[in-house]
Design a protein around this motif. Structure first.
Motif, PDB file in Angstrom:
ATOM      1  N   UNK A   1       8.517  11.820  -2.129  1.00 12.25           N
ATOM      2  CA  UNK A   1       7.884  11.333  -0.900  1.00 12.25           C
ATOM      3  C   UNK A   1       8.186   9.852  -0.717  1.00 12.25           C
ATOM      4  N   UNK A   2       7.950   9.360   0.496  1.00 13.08           N
ATOM      5  CA  UNK A   2       8.144   7.944   0.792  1.00 13.08           C
ATOM      6  C   UNK A   2       7.323   7.587   2.028  1.00 13.08           C
ATOM      7  N   UNK A   3       7.125   6.291   2.225  1.00 15.22           N
ATOM      8  CA  UNK A   3       6.562   5.836   3.488  1.00 15.22           C
ATOM      9  C   UNK A   3       7.598   6.010   4.589  1.00 15.22           C
ATOM     10  N   UNK A   4       7.128   6.277   5.798  1.00  9.67           N
ATOM     11  CA  UNK A   4       8.037   6.485   6.930  1.00  9.67           C
ATOM     12  C   UNK A   4       8.123   5.272   7.850  1.00  9.67           C
ATOM     13  N   UNK A   5       7.406   4.210   7.518  1.00  5.43           N
ATOM     14  CA  UNK A   5       7.282   3.100   8.467  1.00  5.43           C
ATOM     15  C   UNK A   5       7.799   1.772   7.919  1.00  5.43           C
TER      16      UNK A   5
ATOM     17  N   UNK B   1      16.868   5.775   6.240  1.00  2.00           N
ATOM     18  CA  UNK B   1      16.150   7.050   6.264  1.00  2.00           C
ATOM     19  C   UNK B   1      17.097   8.232   6.387  1.00  2.00           C
ATOM     20  N   UNK B   2      18.272   8.038   6.979  1.00  2.00           N
ATOM     21  CA  UNK B   2      19.285   9.096   6.977  1.00  2.00           C
ATOM     22  C   UNK B   2      19.700   9.414   5.550  1.00  2.00           C
ATOM     23  N   UNK B   3      19.863   8.366   4.740  1.00  2.00           N
ATOM     24  CA  UNK B   3      20.198   8.570   3.327  1.00  2.00           C
ATOM     25  C   UNK B   3      19.047   9.233   2.574  1.00  2.00           C
ATOM     26  N   UNK B   4      17.819   8.816   2.876  1.00  2.00           N
ATOM     27  CA  UNK B   4      16.646   9.412   2.219  1.00  2.00           C
ATOM     28  C   UNK B   4      16.616  10.927   2.443  1.00  2.00           C
ATOM     29  N   UNK B   5      16.971  11.357   3.655  1.00  2.00           N
ATOM     30  CA  UNK B   5      16.923  12.785   3.980  1.00  2.00           C
ATOM     31  C   UNK B   5      17.934  13.597   3.183  1.00  2.00           C
TER      32      UNK B   5
ATOM     33  N   UNK C   1       0.818  -1.208   0.000  1.00  2.00           N
ATOM     34  CA  UNK C   1       0.000   0.000   0.000  1.00  2.00           C
ATOM     35  C   UNK C   1       0.856   1.264   0.000  1.00  2.00           C
ATOM     36  N   UNK C   2       0.302   2.336  -0.540  1.00  2.00           N
ATOM     37  CA  UNK C   2       1.092   3.539  -0.770  1.00  2.00           C
ATOM     38  C   UNK C   2       1.513   4.249   0.513  1.00  2.00           C
ATOM     39  N   UNK C   3       0.653   4.219   1.535  1.00  2.00           N
ATOM     40  CA  UNK C   3       0.887   5.123   2.658  1.00  2.00           C
ATOM     41  C   UNK C   3       1.149   4.374   3.962  1.00  2.00           C
ATOM     42  N   UNK C   4       1.648   5.121   4.940  1.00  2.00           N
ATOM     43  CA  UNK C   4       1.969   4.552   6.250  1.00  2.00           C
ATOM     44  C   UNK C   4       0.774   3.805   6.826  1.00  2.00           C
ATOM     45  N   UNK C   5       1.090   2.753   7.575  1.00  2.00           N
ATOM     46  CA  UNK C   5       0.031   1.964   8.180  1.00  2.00           C
ATOM     47  C   UNK C   5      -0.712   1.108   7.183  1.00  2.00           C
ATOM     48  N   UNK C   6      -0.110   0.871   6.022  1.00  2.00           N
ATOM     49  CA  UNK C   6      -0.733   0.066   4.961  1.00  2.00           C
ATOM     50  C   UNK C   6      -2.062   0.658   4.504  1.00  2.00           C
TER      51      UNK C   6
END
Length: 442
Positions: free
Chosen positions: A418-422, A406-410, A221-226
């Motif tokens: 954009x990306x999912x955070x979870x 996520x350090x690299x993503x930043x 799924x596209x967003x956090x929390x599925x």
């Protein structure tokens, strides 16, 4: 050895990167490749589905081994064509690739092989399918736990999970009337929805021996929390401890082995990578679908951890000698892959936006930025797809791998990124007691 990788996504960048590490490989070509694959070898301006063009190039460039990345050319018969031209190629035949190319073929094969999966019904007309839903679920307000799937290839998006009757009717309309997924919706399936956590179990097989890889977990799924619509995958991590060694052995015995045997009995032997998308239900693991190639984004964390020479594995698969290969060697550290996407994905999105910070991200320890949808324009890396980058990192713990990814993503930026955070957070969920083992499989 001169190697050709067919495809232009993150999986193909990861394959080219890993193949280049082999002491046996002198040069890597990628057709058509992307901005990132230029770091690993030479891009060739031939589309992945241009089978005659690929064969001509392989002959002219004296390619010793071709590795097919995406499912499209496999379903179209690229392996058969290369073999007919006496060229060495890795992947399943056109007949065997039906496991992914047709969900109807796959479901019927699962039923024939007695592999646990969801019950299903096949439809050719939207009217018949909508009557089926209305008859089975007469109340507009009741729960309708079904999934509607286009039969053919739809870039991972032809699957619509439904909650209510209107969702199912709308899904049928989108797939069969509006043809949002093109000819993939000529036929379609309505199957019972399975609930639980998903896991990806991939294996190399030469049609006789199966070498199962550490389990991974994708985030569709596209967003956090599925939440949100299905995508081609927004991130993955490996290993996924929700599939322990005991469960993995069960999956091999009751899913992978029966599938490989059933394909052999049907005179459609499977050679290549068999990828089982599995739902871990309260009644036990159930196959959601099969893919016939390395997953994307599961491929990236898997290959980050693989220490065995990939060429050795591929050649043993082609030659039917996987039983002589010995156990694969793995980096003990877990890996996490975070997909960075374009604004609007999985719907419409703009291309051509300049990407900054790639060198900064790539300089971080234990990080590799795999390119999925990028291009090089005027010596600048720009977005060229919905899923743009697959930022992958190793860490001593899963939490450390996630932090490094996520350090690299930043470090990386472009307008609308954009990306999912979870990604990998589901690994923190406590395991359920597996009382299903003592129950009947169906």
């Amino acid at each position: 050895m001169r190697v050709l990788v067919i495809g232009n996504g993150g999986r193909e960048h990861a394959l080219a990167w890993k193949l280049r590490q082999s002491s046996r490989v002198t040069q890597v070509f990628i057709a058509p490749g992307n901005a990132g694959t230029l770091e690993e070898g030479e891009n060739v301006a031939i589309a992945a589905n241009d089978i005659p063009g690929l064969i001509k190039f392989a002959q002219t460039a004296k390619i010793d081994l071709t590795v097919v990345g995406p499912e499209g050319p496999l379903v179209e018969g690229v392996v058969d064509a290369f073999q007919a031209a006496k060229l060495r190629v890795f992947g399943p035949s056109r007949a065997a690739a039906q496991l992914e190319g047709s969900k109807i073929f796959c479901k019927e094969m699962l039923r024939h092989a007695d592999v646990p999966s969801a019950d299903f019904h096949v439809f050719k007309s939207p009217e018949a399918a909508q009557r089926f839903i209305l008859d089975r679920y007469p109340s507009e307000d009741e729960s309708v736990p079904v999934v509607v799937k286009a039969d053919g290839l739809a870039a991972g998006k032809g699957v619509i999970v439904c909650q209510r009757r209107r969702d199912a009717l709308d899904a049928i309309d989108r797939i069969a009337r509006k043809r949002e997924f093109g000819d993939a919706g000529k036929q379609f399936i309505i199957e019972d929805r399975l609930d639980g956590q998903e896991a990806s179990v991939l294996a190399f097989t030469d049609g006789r021996t199966i070498v199962t890889l550490p389990p991974a977990q994708d985030h569709k799924p596209a967003y956090d929390g599925d939440k949100g619509p299905n995508t081609g995958g927004m991130g993955a991590y490996c290993p996924a401890h929700i599939v322990d060694d005991r469960m993995l052995s069960w999956i091999e015995e009751h899913m992978l082995v029966p599938t490989v045997h059933a394909m052999k009995r049907s005179r459609q032997p499977f050679k290549g990578v068999l990828y089982a998308g599995i739902m871990l239900t309260n009644q036990g693991p159930r196959v959601l679908e099969y893919n016939v190639r390395l997953g994307d984004p599961e491929c990236q964390p898997l290959l980050m951890r693989l220490q065995t020479d990939l060429v050795d594995v591929i050649e043993a698969t082609i030659d039917g000698k996987l039983d002589e290969l010995g156990p694969l060697k793995w980096d003990p550290r877990p890996a996490v892959c975070v997909v960075m996407a374009s604004e609007g994905y999985p719907g419409d999105y703009e291309k051509g936006r300049q990407i900054r910070g790639l060198d900064e991200a790539g300089a971080l320890p234990d990080v590799k930025v795999f390119h999925s949808g990028t291009a090089l324009v005027d010596n600048k890396v720009v977005t060229n797809g919905g899923r743009v980058l697959a930022v992958t990192a190793l860490g001593n713990t899963l939490a450390a791998a996630k932090l490094q990814a996520y350090t690299a993503v930043k470090c990386i930026r472009w307008p609308g990124a954009w990306c999912r955070k979870d990604i990998s957070d589901k690994a923190r969920l406590p395991p359920k007691e597996d009382t299903w083992r003592d129950k009947p499989r169906r």
